[in-house]
Design a protein around this motif. Structure first.
Motif, short mmCIF file in Angstrom:
data_model
loop_
_atom_site.label_atom_id
_atom_site.label_comp_id
_atom_site.label_asym_id
_atom_site.label_seq_id
_atom_site.Cartn_x
_atom_site.Cartn_y
_atom_site.Cartn_z
N ALA A 1 0.84 -1.21 0.00
CA ALA A 1 0.00 0.00 0.00
C ALA A 1 0.87 1.26 0.00
CB ALA A 1 -0.93 -0.01 1.21
N ILE A 2 1.92 1.24 0.81
CA ILE A 2 2.83 2.39 0.86
C ILE A 2 3.49 2.60 -0.51
CG2 ILE A 2 5.04 3.17 1.83
CD1 ILE A 2 4.13 1.73 4.48
N ASP A 3 3.91 1.51 -1.11
CA ASP A 3 4.56 1.62 -2.43
C ASP A 3 3.60 2.22 -3.47
OD1 ASP A 3 6.53 -1.49 -2.20
OD2 ASP A 3 6.77 0.52 -1.31
N GLY B 1 3.40 10.45 -6.98
CA GLY B 1 4.32 10.94 -8.01
C GLY B 1 3.64 11.08 -9.37
N GLN B 2 2.47 10.46 -9.49
CA GLN B 2 1.85 10.39 -10.82
C GLN B 2 0.57 11.20 -10.96
OE1 GLN B 2 1.94 8.52 -13.75
NE2 GLN B 2 3.86 7.42 -13.46
#
Ligand code: 6PG
Length: 304
Positions: free
Chosen positions: A147-149, A156-157
């Motif tokens: 989830a963190i990833d 970032g997107q």
């Protein structure tokens, strides 16, 4: 939930000030056609607005036909794939080639058939760790790390998705936001680990979406977008069909939102885009318990 377009009035656009738009279509194929048409419209609107179309896919079985239509002519020719980024609303913690994987279904139904650049498909990966108690805590940790990833990727997107596609479970869950879960109560994170409780049928039971592991096994860990992040989207489309969803659809659209825990009632009632549109694409069977006069009925697909 209020704000339904009256049959006599022109259907609302799903504009948040008017509440959700509920479009009732004759059958599942008409629902899929309407959704595919509406996705094409949203794609063009997004690219005109920002030069890009960011779409988050639902899992489960309901959206498969719409994905198949979007993956083939004529709809596939109408989507600006070079300017499209695909995300997922939730994913089960299994290998991407596991039949329960939402990524696997979407690739087979749509993504493997269209010219979308590979680096514009952003799978929500979570390793499947099953087995003993000792590994159970590892599974929980793996889901949280996944989830963190994914949240890092999103930050970032895309701060707000152009379109989120969602299904509806028979217990009122959507994405992997299950009743009474921490993920449903999450107010800060954009992505959270999730798991259906065994009590509410998580172990192998639940929706055809395959909510659990094998019969009697602990329910699968999952990763899900949270309601606050979904509600940032420019548009949210729910896709629901079948008589077995009629009761829960009535509860979500016409029941009260004060759940037993004083929360927002059923998880799907937590989805209310802040500034975006909310549209429910349902078939007659799923709509069979709704107040008949309230919703625009369409015989054909969604207008372009
Ligand atoms: C999932 C979905 C889930 C699904 C509902 C409905 O990963 O399973 O995200 O929220 O939309 O469970 O599933 P069906 O479409 O199979 O009825």
């Amino acid at each position: 939930m209020g704000g339904h377009a009256m049959a006599s009035a022109p259907p609302s656009s799903g504009d948040p000030r008017e509440g959700p738009l509920v479009v009732v279509l004759p059958d599942p194929e008409s629902v899929a056609l309407a959704v595919a048409t509406a996705v094409v419209s949203e794609a063009h609107r997004a690219v005109d607005r920002s030069g890009r179309f960011t779409l988050s896919l639902s899992g489960g079985s309901t959206p498969r036909r719409a994905y198949e239509l979007l993956g083939r002519t004529p709809f596939a020719d109408d989507i600006p794939w070079d300017f499209t980024d695909i995300f997922w609303g939730d994913e089960r913690c299994v290998s991407p080639d596991d039949p329960r994987s939402n990524e696997s279904m979407a690739r087979a139904a749509m993504l493997d058939h269209v010219p979308i650049p590979a680096d514009q498909v952003h799978p929500m990966r979570c390793p499947g760790i099953g087995g003993s108690e000792a590994e159970a805590s590892d599974a929980a940790m793996a889901a949280d790390e996944a989830a963190i990833d994914y949240e890092t990727l999103l930050r970032g997107q895309v701060s707000a998705l152009d379109l989120v596609l969602l299904g509806l479970g028979k217990d009122g869950h959507t994405a992997s936001l299950f009743p009474g879960s921490d993920a449903l109560r999450e107010k800060e994170r954009w992505v959270a680990p999730a798991r259906q409780s065994v009590e509410s049928g998580g172990a192998g039971a639940g929706d055809t979406g395959g909510t659990g592991g094998a019969k009697g096994e602990a329910p699968l860990w999952r990763v899900t977008l949270t309601a606050p992040y979904i509600n940032r989207a420019a548009a949210v489309f729910f896709i629901v069909y079948g008589a077995d969803k009629a009761g829960v659809l009535r509860q979500v659209l016409e029941g009260d939102t004060s759940g037993a825990d004083g929360g927002a009632g059923l998880p799907a009632q937590s989805i209310s885009p802040t500034g975006g549109k909310l549209v429910w694409f349902v078939d007659e069977e799923a709509a069979s318990q709704l107040d008949r006069g309230k919703y625009p009925r369409k015989e054909r697909g969604w207008p372009r």
